[in-house]
Design an enzyme around this catalytic site. Structure first.
Site, mmCIF file in Angstrom:
data_model
loop_
_atom_site.group_PDB
_atom_site.id
_atom_site.type_symbol
_atom_site.label_atom_id
_atom_site.label_comp_id
_atom_site.label_asym_id
_atom_site.label_seq_id
_atom_site.Cartn_x
_atom_site.Cartn_y
_atom_site.Cartn_z
ATOM 1 N N LYS A 45 0.877 -1.408 0.083
ATOM 2 C CA LYS A 45 0.123 -0.030 -0.015
ATOM 3 C C LYS A 45 0.863 0.967 0.002
ATOM 4 O O LYS A 45 2.053 1.185 0.156
ATOM 5 C CB LYS A 45 -0.884 0.118 1.390
ATOM 6 C CG LYS A 45 -0.047 0.053 2.576
ATOM 7 C CD LYS A 45 -1.139 -0.459 3.681
ATOM 8 C CE LYS A 45 -0.438 -0.408 4.886
ATOM 9 N NZ LYS A 45 -1.034 -0.946 6.113
ATOM 10 N N ARG A 147 -9.889 -0.702 15.246
ATOM 11 C CA ARG A 147 -10.021 0.159 14.085
ATOM 12 C C ARG A 147 -11.208 -0.469 13.258
ATOM 13 O O ARG A 147 -12.270 -0.116 13.649
ATOM 14 C CB ARG A 147 -8.627 0.215 13.132
ATOM 15 C CG ARG A 147 -8.621 0.981 12.123
ATOM 16 C CD ARG A 147 -7.125 1.322 11.366
ATOM 17 N NE ARG A 147 -6.692 -0.025 10.851
ATOM 18 C CZ ARG A 147 -5.502 -0.188 10.416
ATOM 19 N NH1 ARG A 147 -4.720 0.822 10.289
ATOM 20 N NH2 ARG A 147 -5.055 -1.299 9.977
ATOM 21 N N TYR A 276 14.165 31.503 3.009
ATOM 22 C CA TYR A 276 13.027 32.422 3.405
ATOM 23 C C TYR A 276 13.337 32.525 5.237
ATOM 24 O O TYR A 276 13.788 31.639 5.701
ATOM 25 C CB TYR A 276 11.877 31.449 3.378
ATOM 26 C CG TYR A 276 11.151 31.442 2.002
ATOM 27 C CD1 TYR A 276 10.627 32.494 1.681
ATOM 28 C CD2 TYR A 276 11.216 30.169 1.352
ATOM 29 C CE1 TYR A 276 10.078 32.700 0.327
ATOM 30 C CE2 TYR A 276 10.538 30.177 -0.109
ATOM 31 C CZ TYR A 276 10.017 31.428 -0.140
ATOM 32 O OH TYR A 276 9.600 31.472 -1.497
ATOM 33 N N MET A 324 9.829 24.734 -1.458
ATOM 34 C CA MET A 324 8.813 24.073 -1.964
ATOM 35 C C MET A 324 9.616 22.953 -2.618
ATOM 36 O O MET A 324 9.598 22.007 -2.739
ATOM 37 C CB MET A 324 7.939 24.891 -2.848
ATOM 38 C CG MET A 324 6.616 24.153 -3.364
ATOM 39 S SD MET A 324 5.538 25.160 -3.994
ATOM 40 C CE MET A 324 4.808 26.294 -2.902
#
Ligand SMILES: *Cc1c(COP(=O)(O)O)cnc(C)c1O
Length: 383
Positions: A45, A147, A276, A324
């Site tokens: 997964k 769960r 930044y 980013m």
């Protein structure tokens, strides 16, 4: 139903090297802890924990792996054509958001689905009743994970109903342990006791073709009595223990190494801000290298001013805020650093200052989240 192959963007300069031999060795090592007849379910997964689902399946499809576990039907369909000998287990319970086509595909292609209510049993039975197909289902027993397991009484009822349903067959009974990675295993043993009670009360072990399973990676490694008929391994297969272990009983080798080239080198005088927010001010005349990776690619912003990377064997600090899609490293102490040289961002070494354990520690998370965050547009290069 039609399935579209989307045109995906791949960034060739962001290179996640996937080492097949390490993956295969990890599987072999994990299997060596089990009985020879215990089935092995490779959990793939989350894009194979960030390693690339197709790449991982292609490496493992010829290995001694019996099942692939995916989160959703979409992943199941994605890998269906890649494999011949293995079965697929979809971990998310089948439910009424499935289209009739999807239910039909599950049955027709022999996908193993998790069934978690009588309503869902009715839903799939109605769709399949006019067909000859039989859907294989697994029932998840609540033993303390809290769960999506079913309470034992409801699970017994559901299994009785499955037995009366011509288009549905019980293929598995399982549970999931919530603390197998912890030092104190007493709760895991309690969970196993509840699970064993269920198996006994419902004479599950005497049924043919029902696979009993409970173990994730940590339980596979630490709790042999949790193996039953099949183990479901994710993180260990990719080369990490669920959490760092001091005396591990087996050797695991991280499968992924993430690298990207230096694209620019420049000098910044002492006393000047970097990136930044001016969170880093140079203390000396500094040679910085810019590399084209950032939080958009899966390299956490919280690594700003804290994480390390490697150029060859030299360890260099990340300075200033991670942007980013770029960030800066201080290469003053690596005088031969040059544009085009590869920087190791995530190392394939458990003990490395830029391995998944070290980065997880910095980010205040578990090692799972480090490779998983490596975005799909990062190029997976299989070795
Ligand atoms: C994700 C998952 C696993 C794998 O867990 P690891 O700790 O990565 O080995 C096993 N079983 C189930 C039900 C899961 O959801």
């Amino acid at each position: 139903m039609r399935f579209y192959r989307s045109q995906r963007l791949i960034r060739q300069d962001l290179q996640a090297h996937i080492y097949s031999q390490s993956l295969l060795d990890n599987v072999r090592n994990l299997k060596s802890l089990c009985n020879p007849e215990t089935k092995f379910c490779a959990v793939i997964k989350a894009n194979a924990y960030g390693h690339g689902i197709s790449e991982t399946v292609n490496i493992l499809k010829k290995a001694d792996v019996d099942f692939f576990a995916v989160a959703s039907i979409y992943e199941a369909i994605h890998i269906l054509d890649l494999i011949k000998k293995q079965s697929i287990l979809i971990l998310e319970p089948i439910n009424s958001t499935y289209s009739p086509d999807q239910v039909m595909i599950c049955a027709k292609k022999g996908l193993h689905c998790v069934l978690s209510s009588l309503e869902d049993l009715n839903f799939i039975s109605k769709i399949l009743v006019t067909s000859k197909h039989v859907l294989k289902v697994h029932v998840n027993i609540e033993s303390g994970m809290g769960r999506n397991g079913l309470d034992p009484e409801i699970a017994s009822e559901l299994i009785a109903k499955i037995d009366q349903s011509p288009n549905v067959t019980l293929a598995g009974v399982y549970t999931h342990l919530s603390t197998a990675d912890e030092e104190d295993l007493s709760y895991a043993y309690e969970q196993l006791e509840k699970f064993n009670d269920f198996l006994k009360d419902n004479t599950i072990a005497s049924r043919e073709n029902v696979i009993i399973h409970a173990a994730n990676s940590a339980a596979t490694i630490k709790i042999p009595q949790s193996h039953f008929d099949m183990v479901r391994c994710g993180i260990a297969m990719y080369g990490y223990y669920s959490r760092p272990m001091s005396n591990p009983p087996l050797d695991l080798q991280p499968v992924m190494k993430l690298q990207t080239p230096i694209v620019k080198i420049k000098k910044i005088a002492a006393g000047l801000p970097v990136s930044y927010g001016r969170s880093f001010i140079t203390e000396r005349d500094t040679t910085v290298a810019i590399i084209p990776i950032g939080y958009a690619d899966g390299y956490w912003r919280s690594f700003s001013n804290r994480a390390k990377m490697k150029i060859g064997e030299k360890v260099v600090p990340v300075i200033g805020r991670v942007c980013m899609d770029q960030l800066l490293i201080d290469v003053t102490d690596v005088p031969d650093a040059s544009v085009g040289q590869m920087v190791t961002v995530i190392d394939n070494d458990q003990k490395s200052p830029c391995g998944a354990y070290a980065l997880a520690e910095l980010a205040g998370t578990i090692c799972y989240e480090i490779p998983i965050c490596v975005q799909a547009h990062v190029n997976r290069i299989v070795h």
